[in-house]
Design an enzyme around this catalytic site. Structure first.
Site, short mmCIF file in Angstrom:
data_model
loop_
_atom_site.label_atom_id
_atom_site.label_comp_id
_atom_site.label_asym_id
_atom_site.label_seq_id
_atom_site.Cartn_x
_atom_site.Cartn_y
_atom_site.Cartn_z
N GLU A 27 0.83 -1.21 0.00
CA GLU A 27 0.00 0.00 0.00
C GLU A 27 0.86 1.26 0.00
OE1 GLU A 27 -1.65 1.65 3.54
OE2 GLU A 27 -1.20 -0.13 4.72
N LYS A 161 -3.11 -1.94 15.69
CA LYS A 161 -2.64 -1.14 16.83
C LYS A 161 -3.74 -1.07 17.89
CE LYS A 161 0.75 2.00 14.91
NZ LYS A 161 0.55 2.06 13.46
N1 PSU Z 1 -2.59 1.50 10.75
C1 PSU Z 1 -1.25 1.62 10.88
N2 PSU Z 1 -0.57 2.25 9.91
C2 PSU Z 1 -1.18 2.77 8.80
C3 PSU Z 1 -2.59 2.63 8.68
C4 PSU Z 1 -3.24 1.98 9.68
O1 PSU Z 1 -0.70 1.17 11.86
O2 PSU Z 1 -0.51 3.37 7.93
C5 PSU Z 1 -3.28 3.15 7.46
C6 PSU Z 1 -3.59 2.01 6.48
O3 PSU Z 1 -3.48 2.50 5.16
C7 PSU Z 1 -5.04 1.67 6.78
C8 PSU Z 1 -5.57 3.04 7.10
O4 PSU Z 1 -5.73 1.06 5.71
O5 PSU Z 1 -4.55 3.69 7.82
C9 PSU Z 1 -6.86 2.97 7.89
O6 PSU Z 1 -7.40 4.25 7.98
P1 PSU Z 1 -8.89 4.42 8.56
O7 PSU Z 1 -8.80 4.05 10.00
O8 PSU Z 1 -9.20 5.86 8.35
O9 PSU Z 1 -9.74 3.49 7.78
#
Ligand code: PSU
Ligand code: MN
Length: 305
Positions: A27, A161
């Site tokens: 990604e 996390k």
């Molecule tokens: N969690 C991490 N590092 C990240 C992300 C999540 O520890 O970089 C990023 C990933 O791209 C994940 C996104 O798909 O954040 C999720 O965002 P949201 O919670 O807004 O869906």
């Protein structure tokens, strides 16, 4: 449908997919919104080298110039790492970014979408999005979970996390029928920590067994993907209670500043990094390298089936 009008797969990757060779998707939100420059730039190259070193082909994804890009050039990787105007693109944003030519980084959800369109089955990242703490009032549930329910790609990650509500995230995945496999572990990992206190659905001993499980689900025509949870190597693990303190401080800062919606995750990640003086970034890099290695091995085993 006319996906080909928008999909731009690098020739090396297209050939590999055509020939049934192992390819691993990566990604770009982790680059644009998950890590600072220049560490993200170094990471973007090294993670690809690790996958090549294992014998698979890396495919970093993004939306650039009205195209769904699968496989980025060095210039495009640099753009994702450096340009502060690069947006965070989830499923709902894809058509807007494509039609208006905006540059966007793909999240877990959108990387899964692009991987499926291109024919890539395995994807490596750091951590997945999930059900946020307090979701019972905010409704903040990452689109990553719906994507896992619907899109046929296996996501190799170090769990989630604990800024998320991990038990609720696992409940959601269960409801949606998404298998959560642990690589050599009974415990669902909590990103910086090898254990979250929650269990995975199945402890998988090796890449060959994981590949066989993927093959079986998709042979049956069962819709959706997999979470393949791969614990951080022990030498890079951080203390759970210490990280809880840091995460709680970041959550309080987000609340005080009224952060919500798509800004929440990047805000929390940046604050966690600041509070730990970069120690967490070093762990983040190592767990992502480890996931790339495991994903490459699973993709290689899958290509033999
Ligand atoms: N969690 C991490 N590092 C990240 C992300 C999540 O520890 O970089 C990023 C990933 O791209 C994940 C996104 O798909 O954040 C999720 O965002 P949201 O919670 O807004 O869906
Ligand atoms: Mn959200």
């Amino acid at each position: 449908m006319n996906i080909q009008k928008y999909l731009s797969v690098a020739p090396e990757i297209a050939e590999a997919i055509q020939a049934g060779k192992p390819v691993v998707a990566l990604e770009s939100t982790i680059l644009s919104h998950g890590m600072p420059y220049p560490e993200n730039w170094e990471f973007s190259h090294k993670v690809e080298e690790i996958i090549r070193g294992e014998g698979a082909i890396p495919a970093t994804t993004a939306i650039i110039g009205g195209k769904l890009k699968v496989g980025l050039s060095a210039e495009e990787l640099e753009l994702m790492c450096k340009d502060p105007t690069v947006g965070k693109v989830s499923r709902r944003d894809v058509a807007v970014y494509l039609a208006t030519g905006k540059t966007g980084a793909t999240t877990v959800a959108t990387t899964m979408m692009l991987a499926e369109m291109a024919g890539i089955k395995v994807f490596a990242t750091g951590g997945i999005g999930g059900v946020h703490r307090g979701a019972e009032t905010t409704f903040d549930i990452s689109a990553d979970l719906q994507e896992l329910a619907n899109t046929g790609v296996a996501v190799v990650c170090a769990g989630a996390k604990s800024l998320l509500d991990i038990p609720k995230t696992l409940e959601y995945l269960e409801t949606m029928g998404v298998p959560v496999l642990g690589m050599g572990t009974d415990d669902f990992p909590a990103f910086y920590c090898r254990k979250s206190g929650c269990k995975v659905d199945a402890n998988v001993p090796d890449a060959a067994t994981a590949a066989k499980i993927l093959r079986t689900k998709w042979d049956l025509g069962l819709k959706g993907g997999f979470v393949i949870a791969n614990p951080i190597p022990a030498e890079y693990e951080l203390d759970f209670n210490e990280m809880e303190g840091v995460i709680n401080k970041a959550l309080e800062a987000a609340k005080a500043e009224g952060i919500h919606g798509k800004d929440t995750t990047p805000f929390l990640l940046a604050h966690i990094k600041d509070y730990t003086k970069g120690v967490s970034l070093a762990s983040n890099l190592q767990l992502a390298y480890n996931n790339a290695r495991t994903a490459a091995r699973i993709a290689i085993e899958y290509s033999k089936l």
